[in-house]
Motif scaffolding. Sequence first.
Motif, mmCIF file in Angstrom:
data_model
loop_
_atom_site.group_PDB
_atom_site.id
_atom_site.type_symbol
_atom_site.label_atom_id
_atom_site.label_comp_id
_atom_site.label_asym_id
_atom_site.label_seq_id
_atom_site.Cartn_x
_atom_site.Cartn_y
_atom_site.Cartn_z
ATOM 1 N N GLY A 111 8.023 -7.906 -0.384
ATOM 2 C CA GLY A 111 6.947 -7.165 0.170
ATOM 3 C C GLY A 111 7.458 -5.959 0.823
ATOM 4 N N TRP A 112 8.395 -6.006 1.561
ATOM 5 C CA TRP A 112 8.981 -4.662 2.115
ATOM 6 C C TRP A 112 9.390 -3.454 1.316
ATOM 7 N N GLN A 113 9.936 -3.941 -0.109
ATOM 8 C CA GLN A 113 10.209 -3.015 -1.118
ATOM 9 C C GLN A 113 8.844 -2.559 -1.622
ATOM 10 N N ALA A 114 7.889 -3.290 -1.753
ATOM 11 C CA ALA A 114 6.659 -2.676 -2.485
ATOM 12 C C ALA A 114 5.792 -1.971 -1.412
ATOM 13 N N GLY A 115 6.228 -1.768 -0.065
ATOM 14 C CA GLY A 115 5.787 -0.850 0.949
ATOM 15 C C GLY A 115 4.721 -1.438 1.630
ATOM 16 N N ILE A 116 4.923 -2.667 1.932
ATOM 17 C CA ILE A 116 3.646 -3.356 2.917
ATOM 18 C C ILE A 116 4.362 -3.463 4.323
ATOM 19 N N ALA A 117 3.721 -2.671 5.175
ATOM 20 C CA ALA A 117 4.154 -2.433 6.489
ATOM 21 C C ALA A 117 3.044 -3.339 7.190
ATOM 22 N N THR A 118 3.472 -3.915 8.358
ATOM 23 C CA THR A 118 2.626 -4.757 9.006
ATOM 24 C C THR A 118 2.955 -4.574 10.595
ATOM 25 N N ASP A 119 2.187 -5.165 11.538
ATOM 26 C CA ASP A 119 2.418 -5.117 12.868
ATOM 27 C C ASP A 119 3.529 -6.021 13.081
ATOM 28 N N GLU A 120 3.824 -6.448 14.512
ATOM 29 C CA GLU A 120 5.041 -6.820 14.956
ATOM 30 C C GLU A 120 4.905 -8.439 15.362
ATOM 31 N N LYS A 121 3.625 -9.000 14.878
ATOM 32 C CA LYS A 121 3.398 -10.296 15.199
ATOM 33 C C LYS A 121 3.964 -11.329 14.198
ATOM 34 N N HIS A 122 5.046 -12.075 14.541
ATOM 35 C CA HIS A 122 5.853 -12.889 13.344
ATOM 36 C C HIS A 122 4.735 -14.042 13.251
ATOM 37 N N GLN A 123 5.059 -14.585 11.983
ATOM 38 C CA GLN A 123 4.027 -15.828 11.409
ATOM 39 C C GLN A 123 2.791 -15.727 11.157
ATOM 40 N N ASP A 124 2.245 -14.429 11.698
ATOM 41 C CA ASP A 124 0.468 -14.153 11.624
ATOM 42 C C ASP A 124 0.508 -12.722 11.564
ATOM 43 N N ALA A 125 1.136 -11.816 10.814
ATOM 44 C CA ALA A 125 0.924 -10.484 10.989
ATOM 45 C C ALA A 125 0.032 -9.997 10.364
ATOM 46 N N ARG A 126 -0.559 -8.689 10.615
ATOM 47 C CA ARG A 126 -1.656 -8.091 10.045
ATOM 48 C C ARG A 126 -0.840 -6.969 9.185
ATOM 49 N N ILE A 127 -1.450 -6.582 8.072
ATOM 50 C CA ILE A 127 -1.116 -5.329 7.237
ATOM 51 C C ILE A 127 -1.532 -4.351 8.101
ATOM 52 N N SER A 128 -0.675 -3.358 8.147
ATOM 53 C CA SER A 128 -1.289 -1.856 8.808
ATOM 54 C C SER A 128 -1.445 -0.854 7.781
ATOM 55 N N HIS A 129 -0.263 -0.749 6.982
ATOM 56 C CA HIS A 129 -0.887 0.184 5.789
ATOM 57 C C HIS A 129 0.386 -0.286 4.593
ATOM 58 N N ILE A 130 0.086 0.284 3.511
ATOM 59 C CA ILE A 130 0.943 0.249 2.301
ATOM 60 C C ILE A 130 1.538 1.468 1.790
ATOM 61 N N ARG A 131 2.701 1.718 1.405
ATOM 62 C CA ARG A 131 2.881 2.818 0.904
ATOM 63 C C ARG A 131 3.307 2.397 -0.633
ATOM 64 N N THR A 132 2.209 3.075 -1.511
ATOM 65 C CA THR A 132 2.288 2.579 -2.784
ATOM 66 C C THR A 132 3.245 3.560 -3.783
ATOM 67 N N ASP A 133 3.922 4.310 -3.339
ATOM 68 C CA ASP A 133 4.516 5.306 -4.278
ATOM 69 C C ASP A 133 5.836 4.695 -5.093
ATOM 70 N N ARG A 134 6.398 3.805 -4.696
ATOM 71 C CA ARG A 134 7.359 2.893 -5.323
ATOM 72 C C ARG A 134 6.900 2.106 -6.452
ATOM 73 N N ILE A 135 5.589 1.350 -6.215
ATOM 74 C CA ILE A 135 5.022 0.492 -7.249
ATOM 75 C C ILE A 135 4.524 1.691 -8.398
ATOM 76 N N HIS A 136 3.718 2.580 -8.147
ATOM 77 C CA HIS A 136 3.231 3.587 -8.885
ATOM 78 C C HIS A 136 4.564 4.182 -9.739
ATOM 79 N N GLU A 137 5.708 4.073 -9.224
ATOM 80 C CA GLU A 137 6.631 4.716 -10.112
ATOM 81 C C GLU A 137 7.153 3.916 -11.263
ATOM 82 N N TRP A 138 7.115 2.785 -10.876
ATOM 83 C CA TRP A 138 7.526 1.721 -11.963
ATOM 84 C C TRP A 138 6.377 1.343 -12.758
ATOM 85 N N LEU A 139 5.181 1.520 -12.452
ATOM 86 C CA LEU A 139 3.875 1.270 -13.114
ATOM 87 C C LEU A 139 4.042 2.472 -14.253
ATOM 88 N N ASP A 140 4.428 3.663 -13.916
ATOM 89 C CA ASP A 140 4.386 5.004 -14.750
ATOM 90 C C ASP A 140 5.388 4.512 -16.054
#
Length: 403
Positions: free
Chosen positions: A97-126
Motif C-alpha cells: 500500500g505504501w509503495q502505491a502511495g496510499i497515505a493514511t492518518d495515524e489510527k492503527h487498525q482502523d486508519a482513514r486514507i488521507s491522500h494517494i500519490r499516484t505517480d508511481r502507479i502511472h509510471e508502471w501503467l505507462d
Amino acid sequence: MALIVQKYGGTSVGSVERIRAVAEQIVLAKQEGNQLVVVLSAMGESTDVLIKLAAEIDAEPNGREMDMLVSTGEQVSVALLTMALQQKGCKAISMTGWQAGIATDEKHQDARISHIRTDRIHEWLDKGYVVVVAGYQGLSESGQITTLGRGGSDTSAVALAARLRAELCEIHTDVTGVYTADPRLVPEAQKLEQIPYEHMLELAEMGAAVLHPRSVKEAIRFQVPLVVRSSFSSEEGTRVGGSAVEKAPISFWGIAHQEEMAVLSIKGKSVEEAGNLLAEQFDTMEVESDSVDFKSNTLQYSLPVEELKSVTAILQDEGDRLGVEAWECEKDLTKVTIVRAEDGPVIEVMRKLARIPYPIRWLKPVNKSLACLTPAPMSKAVMQSIHSMLGMNAGHGAISARS
C-alpha cells in the motif's frame, strides 16, 4: 484504452489454483487493451490466523505491532498473483500500500486514507504493466504502517479508482452481484441489475457483506462507477451508482443482516444522559427516539456483542453519577434490516412482520429502513419469511431496477 481497477477478495485468492484463475481473468482483460490496477485481500483466512497467533502472545496486543503483523497477509497474495501473471507472459509488478502511495492518518487498525500519490502507479501503467496493489494498508505521515479495518481492501480499491480517475472499479467476490438478501441464506433472493449509491450504502451499513460501507461512501464522494461481480464466472454483475431510480418498480431494495448482536436495556432516572454519553463513545450503537420508554425510564440499544464489555465498563464507572439503576443484556441475536426504496408509512409492513411465526424483538424504523432482532438460531427462517412476505422472491419480476 480504459483504466480499470479490479479488487479480489480473500476467497478469490484463497489457494494457488484460485490465484491462477484470477491471473487468467486479468490476462484476458489486459488483452482487451485495458490498463489494470488490481487490489487484493489476504489469502482466505490468513488474516484470522495471524490474529490468533497474536492472541497467543498477548490478549491485548499493541495496535502498531498488529498492523505490522496483519499487513503481511496482503503482501503474500500480491506477490503470488504477480508471479502467476509473469508466468503467463504478462508484465506485472506488485506493490505494498505504501509503495502505491496510499497515505493514511495515524489510527492503527482502523486508519482513514488521507491522500494517494499516484505517480508511481502511472509510471508502471505507462510501461504496459499490470500493477498489483496490497489492499487494506497504507503508511501514516509519521512513517508507520497502518491498516484500514476489516473490509479495508474494498476501500483501497475505490480510493485508488477515484484518484486514478479510472473508468470502472470492479469488486470481484464470491457472489455474482448484489442480491435482495444473502443468497446463501435465502435461496429465492434475486440479483439486482443496478442499485443506487445511497441504497447500497444502507444495505452495507446494515450488514450486507458484499461491499464495505466506507468504500461506498468513497464511491459516492468521488462518483466512482462500481460493478460487483463474481470472481468465478463471467456472469454480469450489479452496477452500483447514480441516484434512486425515479418511480422504482419495487418497494424494497433488500434485506441485510448482522450476526452476533445484542440488545442492551438501561433503566434509570437519567437514561437520556446515559444514552448521550454512550453514543459519544460508540458510534455503532443505535439509539432511536422510540427506543426510550419514559414511563419505565428504560433505554434500549442494539449493538455488536463485541462492544458489550466496553459499554458495560462505562456503565459501571459512570452509572451512579448518571442515575442508572440497572441494565441487562440479551445476546445471541441477529439483526435483520429491510431497506426500502420509498419513503412513507411503514405501519402495514410492521403489521406483516408482527404476523411472522417467529420471535421478533426491537422492531424499529431506522432512516428508510425497518430493523428487528431475532434469536440467532431462527434468523435464517425469519429472513426467508420476510423475503417471501414482502414479495421479493424470485419469479415476482419486480426486483430489477433499470436506469
